[in-house]
Design an enzyme around this catalytic site. Structure first.
Site, short mmCIF file in Angstrom:
data_model
loop_
_atom_site.label_atom_id
_atom_site.label_comp_id
_atom_site.label_asym_id
_atom_site.label_seq_id
_atom_site.Cartn_x
_atom_site.Cartn_y
_atom_site.Cartn_z
N CYS A 70 20.82 -5.62 -51.58
CA CYS A 70 19.80 -4.44 -51.26
C CYS A 70 18.72 -4.69 -50.88
O CYS A 70 17.80 -5.03 -51.76
CB CYS A 70 20.29 -3.92 -52.34
SG CYS A 70 19.45 -1.85 -52.11
N LEU B 250 22.55 7.01 -57.56
CA LEU B 250 21.31 6.83 -56.50
C LEU B 250 22.75 5.55 -55.90
O LEU B 250 23.20 5.19 -56.17
CB LEU B 250 20.14 6.45 -57.21
CG LEU B 250 19.49 7.03 -57.91
CD1 LEU B 250 17.98 6.44 -58.66
CD2 LEU B 250 18.90 8.52 -57.43
N SER B 251 21.74 5.54 -54.79
CA SER B 251 22.43 4.62 -53.78
C SER B 251 23.08 3.22 -53.83
O SER B 251 23.23 2.75 -54.41
CB SER B 251 22.14 4.57 -52.32
OG SER B 251 20.42 4.19 -52.43
N GLU B 252 21.60 3.14 -54.68
CA GLU B 252 21.06 1.45 -55.16
C GLU B 252 20.86 2.20 -57.51
O GLU B 252 19.92 2.25 -56.84
CB GLU B 252 20.38 0.41 -54.93
CG GLU B 252 21.11 0.10 -53.42
CD GLU B 252 22.40 -0.06 -53.05
OE1 GLU B 252 22.95 -0.67 -53.84
OE2 GLU B 252 23.04 -0.01 -52.41
N THR B 253 21.16 1.07 -58.27
CA THR B 253 20.85 0.28 -59.37
C THR B 253 20.24 -0.78 -58.81
O THR B 253 21.06 -1.53 -59.11
CB THR B 253 21.61 0.90 -60.39
OG1 THR B 253 21.41 2.82 -60.59
CG2 THR B 253 20.25 0.20 -61.78
#
Length: 270
Positions: free
Chosen positions: A78, A51-54
């Site tokens: 983020c 995913l774009s961020e964790t």
């Protein structure tokens, strides 16, 4: 026969941020830690999640620490994964709370509070500086000439109308080579209920196009507040998934307000 040692498990939630509908907004993974993990393990989990961020959260006293990883690198800030982390804490882990504070390594304390059925994040503003000359390489990589070019933590380019922003098909390989490798594109919104629209491309950090980018609005909100002469703004990121948020500019801070929806909860075995 000896028993095989059981591998540790971690709680993992996937949350769609800046939306009130599943399969929209920006999906983030939120991993709740009981003990610190090695950086390499956190990066491996983020790469696996793809995913774009964790976000990785760990409770320390009354607050939580927070770190953010894309599939390829750790980043300094983020928005959508912080909103998703707050949703996990305030809705799932500690529903009796109305405010949660996340301690970040670079930007200090980031508080998130309930605002009726939404969550409001207190983030640092990042006002951009206008460039005197257009960068021709950036214009070529985007495939269109913007009206203005600005620079903050990211490139920010301004177009005349929403249709130009929606129609962009940038050269992502070229953008990735141009530091910082991340660019916001923005224009006035067609919808009279909104103030501006945007898209965000981050191939330099492993994100071709981010669906809804909270931290980009730390740059966008001060720009549009000054341009429009108002401190409260409504915005839409016009990616394929799309998402909406409200921005309130207060001095050197920006409040980012949005909703979240849980997609899944489970366990990660490492």
């Amino acid at each position: 026969l000896g028993l095989r040692a059981r591998k540790p498990e971690l709680a993992l939630h996937q949350v769609d941020a800046f939306t009130d509908a599943i399969f929209a907004g920006n999906p983030a993974a939120v991993c709740v830690l009981e003990e610190p993990l090695p950086d390499a393990t956190m990066q491996a989990i983020a790469t696996e999640n793809n995913l774009s961020e964790t976000a990785f959260n760990r409770r320390t006293g009354d607050d939580y620490t927070i770190r953010w990883f894309t599939p390829t690198v750790e980043i300094d800030l983020c928005g959508h994964a912080t909103l998703a982390s707050a949703f996990v804490v305030l809705e799932l882990l500690e529903p009796q709370r109305d405010v949660v504070v996340f301690e970040s390594q670079k930007h200090g304390a980031l508080s998130v509070r309930r605002e009726r059925d939404r969550l409001a994040m207190d983030f640092p503003a990042d006002p951009p500086k206008r460039l005197e000359r257009f960068d021709p390489d950036l214009a070529r990589a985007l495939g269109a000439g913007p009206v203005e070019q600005w620079l903050a933590g990211y490139w920010m380019v301004v177009f005349e109308c929403e249709a130009q922003v929606r129609s962009l098909r940038p050269d992502l390989v070229a953008l990735a080579r141009m530091r910082p490798g991340e660019v916001i594109v923005t224009a006035p919104a067609d919808d009279p209920e909104l103030d501006f629209v945007s898209r965000f491309f981050g191939p330099g950090v492993g994100i071709d196009e981010d669906p809804v980018t909270g931290s980009a609005h730390c740059v966008l909100a001060p720009y549009w507040a000054a341009r429009l002469g108002k401190s409260r703004l409504r915005a839409r990121q016009v990616s394929a998934r799309g998402g909406e948020l409200e921005c309130v500019v207060e001095g050197d801070r920006v409040e980012l307000i949005g909703r979240c929806v849980r997609y899944s909860s489970g366990r990660v075995t490492i």
